[in-house]
Design an enzyme around this catalytic site. Sequence first.
Site, short mmCIF file in Angstrom:
data_model
loop_
_atom_site.label_atom_id
_atom_site.label_comp_id
_atom_site.label_asym_id
_atom_site.label_seq_id
_atom_site.Cartn_x
_atom_site.Cartn_y
_atom_site.Cartn_z
N CYS A 168 19.26 47.73 4.88
CA CYS A 168 17.97 47.07 4.76
C CYS A 168 17.37 47.35 3.38
CB CYS A 168 17.02 47.58 5.86
SG CYS A 168 15.32 47.07 5.63
N GLU A 224 0.84 -1.21 0.00
CA GLU A 224 0.00 0.00 0.00
C GLU A 224 0.87 1.25 0.00
OE1 GLU A 224 -2.14 -0.27 3.68
OE2 GLU A 224 -2.74 -2.34 3.34
N CYS A 255 10.82 51.54 9.01
CA CYS A 255 10.90 50.43 8.06
C CYS A 255 9.50 49.84 7.81
CB CYS A 255 11.83 49.35 8.60
SG CYS A 255 12.02 47.99 7.46
N CYS A 297 13.97 49.64 3.67
CA CYS A 297 13.90 51.05 4.07
C CYS A 297 15.22 51.78 3.94
CB CYS A 297 13.39 51.16 5.51
SG CYS A 297 14.61 50.67 6.74
N LYS A 338 2.18 4.65 1.43
CA LYS A 338 2.21 5.17 2.80
C LYS A 338 1.81 6.64 2.75
CE LYS A 338 5.06 5.27 6.95
NZ LYS A 338 4.96 6.69 7.27
N CYS A 387 17.62 44.95 10.64
CA CYS A 387 17.46 46.33 10.21
C CYS A 387 17.35 47.21 11.45
CB CYS A 387 16.20 46.45 9.37
SG CYS A 387 15.65 48.13 9.15
N LYS A 407 10.63 3.55 2.83
CA LYS A 407 10.54 5.00 2.65
C LYS A 407 11.17 5.46 1.32
CE LYS A 407 9.36 7.35 5.89
NZ LYS A 407 9.63 7.52 7.31
S1 IVH Z 1 -0.30 0.43 8.84
C1 IVH Z 1 0.25 -1.75 12.72
N1 IVH Z 1 -0.66 1.43 6.45
O1 IVH Z 1 2.43 5.34 8.85
C2 IVH Z 1 0.42 -0.96 11.49
N2 IVH Z 1 0.21 2.85 8.13
O2 IVH Z 1 4.90 4.71 10.34
C3 IVH Z 1 -0.31 0.30 11.50
N3 IVH Z 1 0.58 5.15 7.39
O3 IVH Z 1 1.13 5.61 12.10
C4 IVH Z 1 -0.02 1.17 10.38
N4 IVH Z 1 -0.13 4.88 5.34
O4 IVH Z 1 0.02 6.99 10.26
C5 IVH Z 1 -0.24 1.65 7.70
N5 IVH Z 1 -1.09 2.18 4.31
C6 IVH Z 1 -0.67 2.42 5.54
C7 IVH Z 1 -0.23 3.68 5.95
C8 IVH Z 1 0.22 3.85 7.25
C9 IVH Z 1 0.34 5.74 6.20
C10 IVH Z 1 1.15 5.83 8.55
C11 IVH Z 1 0.35 5.67 9.83
C12 IVH Z 1 1.27 5.07 10.81
C13 IVH Z 1 2.62 5.37 10.23
C14 IVH Z 1 3.61 4.32 10.68
#
Ligand code: IVH
Length: 689
Positions: free
Chosen positions: A416, A123, A446, A419, A125, A440, A322
């Site tokens: 400045c 999914e 100013c 002014c 994030k 300034c 990330k």
């Molecule tokens: S699962 C036990 N799924 O990321 C697992 N978190 O770093 C619970 N977040 O606090 C989180 N998208 O605010 C999950 N598809 C996603 C997410 C997601 C964003 C955020 C969420 C969480 C943080 C964790």
Amino acid sequence: MKPVTELTSVEADKELETLAREIAEHDRRYHGEDAPTISDAAYDALRQRNAAIEARFPLLVRADSPSHRVGAKASEKFAKVLHAKPMLSLDNAFADEDVTDFVARIRRFLGLNDEAELAFTCEPKIDGLSASLRYENGVFVQGATRGDGSEGEDITANLRTVKDIPLRLHGTPPKILEVRGEVYMTHTDFFALNQRQEAAGDKPFANPRNSAAGSVRQLDPSITAARPLHFFAYAWGEVSEQPAASQWEMLQAFKRFGFVVNPLIRRCLTAEEILAFYREIGSARASLPYDIDGVVYKVDDLELQSRLGFVSRSPRWAIAHKFPAEQAETVVEAIDIQVGRTGKLTPVAKLTPVTVGGVVVSNATLHNQDEIARKDVRVGDSVVVQRAGDVIPQIVRVILDKRPSKSTPYEFPTICPVCGSHAVREVDEKTGKQDVDVRCTGGLICPAQAVERLRHFVSRNAFDIEGMGEKNIQAFYDDGLIKEPADIFRLGKDHAEAIRNREGWGEQSATKLFDAIDRRREIGLDRFINALGIRHVGETTAKLLARHFHSLDAFTAAMKAETAIADLVAVEGIGDIVAEAIQDFFAEPHNIAALERLRAEVTVQNVAAPISSGSPVAGKTVVFTGTLEKMTRHEAKARAEALGAKVASSVSKKTDILIAGPGAGSKLAEAQKHGVQVLDEDAWLALIA
Ligand code: IVH
């Protein structure tokens, strides 16, 4: 109740006072004690009446008006919610290797052989703030922030206003269902909101995540309702009957119940498929309408999830992969200097517009003079810019290979740009190091600092002009009626018509303002000096200066002399930094000119040398309490001090005299306890006559 349109200003004044008191009391009962004594509707009616009176009589708006307090102190005021199941966080992966390790670790933990299938739901994030939504019998009953994971804040009323959050579920949901997910704001909505914020004079938000968080934590749900928030469901807390056996199926069930699930989710079977998903989402990132900061992989099978369990605060069955901070290359076309409300000069790089993570970037902050020098950023340089979640991008580094042969190091201005006054860098007295900020010195003239200075000028311990609140200062300044302090005293002469004809103003309110201004044409030297807003010179230093120099003439003459610094540090209580700031102020011809224009409008009273020896109260500690009828508290204090007395605010054994007017309470009792001499106002006046 009289219609607001028929109120006289005296009645309005009285009613605003009553309303301020009443509303504050209801706020206290509601938030402090959770025990309101009136209905929400009755409370709203009080606030509306207050707002209507203020709109008609802007000059009567009180410092303690309830209208200044919308949404303030939010964090203390939400009720706490204990999460039925904790809201956990995720472990992070950065490199591909971290992901293959993650998959291998799980296979090992579960004892899976090479042929056994292991599915993951992948999914995006979402970069917003997580929330937990509790449904009982299909009805939304409570919404909470994550908080520390165990305990969050009750934001039910605010979440009810989010359109993606169903108030009643469809289909056949479990009796108890806590759905968790991310509240977020789209880029378009975020930029539009920031424009509205700025137009209203409010601080813009740094990024969509902050603006979503700020919106959800408003005390007034009608503010949240006006903010375009969205919600993606992706997890759950307490569930009475599990509606599905896998993460993927759970998300499908959420959709049937009426939630929005991110459309980009995918089921993957191998580390290779997972990494391909990561790269696909990475390339789509820039064109998504909302911020994401990575992707999340979750073991799909819920049986396996529960076998895997948790390590401290994160599940062993999931990981967040990330994205690196978004970077791009562009050219510095110019370095501009912005001057803030307090006179601070901030350098900003003007860039050839470039897209960084889907957002067009044309400015980057350079923070301060040292930062420019450290990175050696020059006009014409090619640079790498980065957006790390925040909207204000940063310059990561200069690409030296591409530096034009004729480039020269950037020279920070000493003037400045707004002014033309000189700009200085202070030296810290203790460390001997230069301050990072350049400021300034043209405080009085100013334009960048004008509103702030004017506000200080009319404030309570300076000129104390009634009815000249922040709103009026800003409005008069915006319309060109006042630019510097002297203009305030010329309002009645130069702009009387313009003010009477302003919206919300009339003959009466204009006259009231001009009278209030005229009453302040005579002022004590200490207040006058404080009003100038010289850096590091507040009420206390202004008093020291006034007592030392006695007259404005003597003070300005000394400040123009070459011995100014020596004269200043000779004053008990004044050190090098303050002395230099004062000298800087007087070294600026613009300030002297503005000061002269102001002097033409007002009379500055000299300070008599303290009659310490001959006075019967010299060296005595006195306290005033109750109402004084012959003079203001301020005046009484000044006279006592001029006679060599020390004025304290509370009674102790050390107090010599308590001057008690009508309404004196606990201080009087305290004085009697300590056997302190108590005088009424007349007796006090006789004593010092
Ligand atoms: S699962 C036990 N799924 O990321 C697992 N978190 O770093 C619970 N977040 O606090 C989180 N998208 O605010 C999950 N598809 C996603 C997410 C997601 C964003 C955020 C969420 C969480 C943080 C964790």
